[in-house]
Design a protein around this motif. Structure first.
Motif, PDB file in Angstrom:
ATOM      1  N   LYS A   6       0.839  -1.190   0.000  1.00  0.00           N
ATOM      2  CA  LYS A   6       0.000   0.000   0.000  1.00  0.00           C
ATOM      3  C   LYS A   6       0.877   1.244   0.000  1.00  0.00           C
ATOM      4  O   LYS A   6       1.996   1.222   0.515  1.00  0.00           O
ATOM      5  CB  LYS A   6      -0.924   0.011   1.232  1.00  0.00           C
ATOM      6  N   PRO A   7       0.386   2.352  -0.556  1.00  0.00           N
ATOM      7  CA  PRO A   7       1.196   3.575  -0.590  1.00  0.00           C
ATOM      8  C   PRO A   7       1.362   4.178   0.799  1.00  0.00           C
ATOM      9  O   PRO A   7       0.484   4.054   1.659  1.00  0.00           O
ATOM     10  CB  PRO A   7       0.401   4.510  -1.511  1.00  0.00           C
ATOM     11  N   SER A   8       2.501   4.829   1.003  1.00  0.00           N
ATOM     12  CA  SER A   8       2.786   5.536   2.250  1.00  0.00           C
ATOM     13  C   SER A   8       2.698   7.037   2.013  1.00  0.00           C
ATOM     14  O   SER A   8       2.712   7.509   0.875  1.00  0.00           O
ATOM     15  CB  SER A   8       4.183   5.178   2.772  1.00  0.00           C
ATOM     16  N   LEU A   9       2.629   7.786   3.100  1.00  0.00           N
ATOM     17  CA  LEU A   9       2.664   9.248   3.053  1.00  0.00           C
ATOM     18  C   LEU A   9       3.912   9.702   3.791  1.00  0.00           C
ATOM     19  O   LEU A   9       4.137   9.315   4.941  1.00  0.00           O
ATOM     20  CB  LEU A   9       1.418   9.842   3.713  1.00  0.00           C
ATOM     21  N   LEU A  10       4.744  10.531   3.144  1.00  0.00           N
ATOM     22  CA  LEU A  10       5.974  11.031   3.741  1.00  0.00           C
ATOM     23  C   LEU A  10       5.816  12.513   4.061  1.00  0.00           C
ATOM     24  O   LEU A  10       5.436  13.305   3.197  1.00  0.00           O
ATOM     25  CB  LEU A  10       7.164  10.825   2.797  1.00  0.00           C
ATOM     26  N   LEU A  11       6.120  12.891   5.311  1.00  0.00           N
ATOM     27  CA  LEU A  11       6.069  14.283   5.745  1.00  0.00           C
ATOM     28  C   LEU A  11       7.427  14.680   6.306  1.00  0.00           C
ATOM     29  O   LEU A  11       8.052  13.911   7.039  1.00  0.00           O
ATOM     30  CB  LEU A  11       5.000  14.491   6.827  1.00  0.00           C
ATOM     31  N   ALA A  12       7.865  15.880   5.964  1.00  0.00           N
ATOM     32  CA  ALA A  12       9.124  16.399   6.499  1.00  0.00           C
ATOM     33  C   ALA A  12       8.881  17.029   7.865  1.00  0.00           C
ATOM     34  O   ALA A  12       7.861  17.685   8.095  1.00  0.00           O
ATOM     35  CB  ALA A  12       9.718  17.433   5.547  1.00  0.00           C
ATOM     36  N   PHE A  13       9.822  16.831   8.781  1.00  0.00           N
ATOM     37  CA  PHE A  13       9.757  17.418  10.121  1.00  0.00           C
ATOM     38  C   PHE A  13      11.160  17.913  10.442  1.00  0.00           C
ATOM     39  O   PHE A  13      12.073  17.122  10.659  1.00  0.00           O
ATOM     40  CB  PHE A  13       9.300  16.375  11.142  1.00  0.00           C
ATOM     41  N   GLU A  14      11.341  19.233  10.458  1.00  0.00           N
ATOM     42  CA  GLU A  14      12.670  19.810  10.679  1.00  0.00           C
ATOM     43  C   GLU A  14      12.628  20.775  11.850  1.00  0.00           C
ATOM     44  O   GLU A  14      12.018  21.839  11.773  1.00  0.00           O
ATOM     45  CB  GLU A  14      13.158  20.530   9.425  1.00  0.00           C
ATOM     46  N   PHE A  15      13.271  20.380  12.951  1.00  0.00           N
ATOM     47  CA  PHE A  15      13.357  21.259  14.116  1.00  0.00           C
ATOM     48  C   PHE A  15      14.507  22.242  13.954  1.00  0.00           C
ATOM     49  O   PHE A  15      14.377  23.420  14.241  1.00  0.00           O
ATOM     50  CB  PHE A  15      13.533  20.428  15.385  1.00  0.00           C
ATOM     51  N   ASN A  16      15.653  21.761  13.506  1.00  0.00           N
ATOM     52  CA  ASN A  16      16.788  22.612  13.166  1.00  0.00           C
ATOM     53  C   ASN A  16      17.682  21.826  12.210  1.00  0.00           C
ATOM     54  O   ASN A  16      17.341  20.718  11.794  1.00  0.00           O
ATOM     55  CB  ASN A  16      17.555  23.075  14.413  1.00  0.00           C
ATOM     56  N   ALA A  17      18.838  22.387  11.865  1.00  0.00           N
ATOM     57  CA  ALA A  17      19.702  21.742  10.878  1.00  0.00           C
ATOM     58  C   ALA A  17      20.212  20.391  11.351  1.00  0.00           C
ATOM     59  O   ALA A  17      20.490  19.503  10.543  1.00  0.00           O
ATOM     60  CB  ALA A  17      20.883  22.659  10.545  1.00  0.00           C
ATOM     61  N   GLU A  18      20.347  20.202  12.669  1.00  0.00           N
ATOM     62  CA  GLU A  18      20.859  18.938  13.203  1.00  0.00           C
ATOM     63  C   GLU A  18      19.754  17.939  13.519  1.00  0.00           C
ATOM     64  O   GLU A  18      20.029  16.757  13.715  1.00  0.00           O
ATOM     65  CB  GLU A  18      21.681  19.185  14.476  1.00  0.00           C
ATOM     66  N   GLN A  19      18.522  18.400  13.619  1.00  0.00           N
ATOM     67  CA  GLN A  19      17.416  17.518  13.997  1.00  0.00           C
ATOM     68  C   GLN A  19      16.318  17.609  12.940  1.00  0.00           C
ATOM     69  O   GLN A  19      15.382  18.390  13.062  1.00  0.00           O
ATOM     70  CB  GLN A  19      16.870  17.906  15.375  1.00  0.00           C
ATOM     71  N   ALA A  20      16.487  16.821  11.890  1.00  0.00           N
ATOM     72  CA  ALA A  20      15.529  16.784  10.791  1.00  0.00           C
ATOM     73  C   ALA A  20      15.109  15.335  10.560  1.00  0.00           C
ATOM     74  O   ALA A  20      15.928  14.418  10.649  1.00  0.00           O
ATOM     75  CB  ALA A  20      16.140  17.375   9.526  1.00  0.00           C
ATOM     76  N   TYR A  21      13.837  15.138  10.265  1.00  0.00           N
ATOM     77  CA  TYR A  21      13.283  13.797  10.134  1.00  0.00           C
ATOM     78  C   TYR A  21      12.386  13.724   8.902  1.00  0.00           C
ATOM     79  O   TYR A  21      11.930  14.741   8.374  1.00  0.00           O
ATOM     80  CB  TYR A  21      12.435  13.422  11.361  1.00  0.00           C
ATOM     81  N   VAL A  22      12.121  12.495   8.483  1.00  0.00           N
ATOM     82  CA  VAL A  22      11.056  12.202   7.530  1.00  0.00           C
ATOM     83  C   VAL A  22      10.111  11.228   8.219  1.00  0.00           C
ATOM     84  O   VAL A  22      10.539  10.179   8.713  1.00  0.00           O
ATOM     85  CB  VAL A  22      11.600  11.593   6.221  1.00  0.00           C
ATOM     86  N   LEU A  23       8.837  11.583   8.282  1.00  0.00           N
ATOM     87  CA  LEU A  23       7.834  10.745   8.939  1.00  0.00           C
ATOM     88  C   LEU A  23       7.086   9.947   7.883  1.00  0.00           C
ATOM     89  O   LEU A  23       6.568  10.517   6.914  1.00  0.00           O
ATOM     90  CB  LEU A  23       6.852  11.617   9.728  1.00  0.00           C
ATOM     91  N   GLU A  24       7.045   8.642   8.059  1.00  0.00           N
ATOM     92  CA  GLU A  24       6.327   7.765   7.126  1.00  0.00           C
ATOM     93  C   GLU A  24       5.023   7.301   7.774  1.00  0.00           C
ATOM     94  O   GLU A  24       5.037   6.590   8.776  1.00  0.00           O
ATOM     95  CB  GLU A  24       7.167   6.546   6.751  1.00  0.00           C
ATOM     96  N   PHE A  25       3.910   7.718   7.190  1.00  0.00           N
ATOM     97  CA  PHE A  25       2.595   7.235   7.607  1.00  0.00           C
ATOM     98  C   PHE A  25       2.202   6.096   6.666  1.00  0.00           C
ATOM     99  O   PHE A  25       2.294   6.240   5.441  1.00  0.00           O
ATOM    100  CB  PHE A  25       1.557   8.352   7.532  1.00  0.00           C
ATOM    101  N   PHE A  26       1.755   4.986   7.228  1.00  0.00           N
ATOM    102  CA  PHE A  26       1.347   3.862   6.395  1.00  0.00           C
ATOM    103  C   PHE A  26       0.278   3.061   7.119  1.00  0.00           C
ATOM    104  O   PHE A  26       0.002   3.271   8.310  1.00  0.00           O
ATOM    105  CB  PHE A  26       2.551   2.971   6.038  1.00  0.00           C
ATOM    106  N   GLU A  27      -0.332   2.163   6.389  1.00  0.00           N
ATOM    107  CA  GLU A  27      -1.360   1.281   6.941  1.00  0.00           C
ATOM    108  C   GLU A  27      -0.826  -0.139   6.915  1.00  0.00           C
ATOM    109  O   GLU A  27      -0.395  -0.630   5.864  1.00  0.00           O
ATOM    110  CB  GLU A  27      -2.639   1.396   6.111  1.00  0.00           C
ATOM    111  N   ASP A  28      -0.823  -0.808   8.066  1.00  0.00           N
ATOM    112  CA  ASP A  28      -0.265  -2.160   8.109  1.00  0.00           C
ATOM    113  C   ASP A  28      -1.242  -3.172   7.514  1.00  0.00           C
ATOM    114  O   ASP A  28      -2.345  -2.825   7.068  1.00  0.00           O
ATOM    115  CB  ASP A  28       0.144  -2.537   9.537  1.00  0.00           C
TER     116      ASP A  28
END
Length: 269
Positions: free
Chosen positions: A64-86
């Motif tokens: 199934k397709p996932s949804l990717l969202l960027a989450f950046e607190f600062n230059a050293e703390q940046a993430y990509v959040l993957e939302f998906f359905e199991d």
């Protein structure tokens, strides 16, 4: 007549519209291509093949397709959040950081239960403030997603003060942003042209007007035109004034002085 091949060394025009085919009278015609795929154009004219990708991990549910969202607190703390359905149909979220998946304390891939399933992804909207993501969807009440550590995230339904009566199941805000230190929510399915603004500096207070007095010792005083009640404030308006307690100061309190010389403050909304 022999067919001549023209050497092209400048691609700064990028891909040209089909409507420009044959426009040899334009200088940019000689600096562009019909198709320039998987190349990076350099400012000085040349082009080089783009770099490849590296596989960070398989999708949470490859079926199934996932949804990717960027989450950046600062230059050293940046993430990509993957939302998906199991496979069981439950919403999940995983976190990517530094080109890999975030692990929990036991060394396993960190995964968090999510209230959003695959059917919700297309209409899910978000905005970020520091360590908090605000999420809206027409079929879900507004929520926050808060980060306290790389492997510590939490969803929470927002408990607004003064929640609009129009909001309800299937009629929740579908857009969200910030404006002048206010949280702005908008466009429920039932009221697509309506915006709701929070109070400045308080994202969770949607009240439009109030005279509530939360502390003992407050009193209503008329600020007269001649300034007999206070030397600071707008004449003719009623404000809630408080005498004493020098600790009550801040952006929402305006300090004045009455004729007796005692400091007074009123809480202004």
């Amino acid at each position: 007549m022999a067919l001549q091949t023209q050497l092209i060394t400048n691609f700064t025009s990028g891909e040209l519209s089909p409507r420009l085919e044959g426009r040899v009278d334009l200088a940019r015609y000689y600096n562009g291509c019909r198709e320039l795929k998987n190349f990076i154009v350099h400012p000085h004219g040349g082009a080089s093949r783009r770099g490849g990708f590296r596989l960070a991990a398989e999708a949470g549910n490859p079926a199934k397709p996932s949804l990717l969202l960027a989450f950046e607190f600062n230059a050293e703390q940046a993430y990509v959040l993957e939302f998906f359905e199991d496979a069981a149909g439950n919403g999940k979220m995983r976190v990517f950081k530094d080109s890999g998946l975030v692990l929990d304390g036991g060394g396993a891939v960190y995964a968090l239960g999510s209230p959003y399933a695959q059917a919700d992804f297309a209409r899910l909207r978000h905005v970020q403030s520091n360590d908090t993501l605000f999420l809206v969807h027409p079929d879900h009440p507004p929520r926050t997603l808060t980060r306290t550590d790389h492997a510590a995230w939490a969803f929470a339904e927002i408990a607004f003060t003064g929640t609009p009566e129009a909001w309800g199941p299937g009629n929740q805000p579908t857009a969200v942003c910030f404006f002048e230190q206010r949280l702005v929510l908008a466009a429920t399915p039932g009221e697509p042209n309506t915006l709701w603004f929070s109070r400045a500096g308080d994202f969770f207070d949607l009240r439009t007007a109030t005279r509530e007095v939360p502390l003992d010792g407050w009193r209503d005083v008329e600020i007269a035109d001649n300034g007999q009640n206070a030397t600071d404030g707008r004449a003719g308006n009623r404000f809630t004034l408080y005498a004493g307690d020098a600790s009550f100061q801040g952006g929402s309190a305006l300090k004045g002085r009455d004729p007796s010389g005692a400091d007074i403050r009123y809480y202004r909304y």
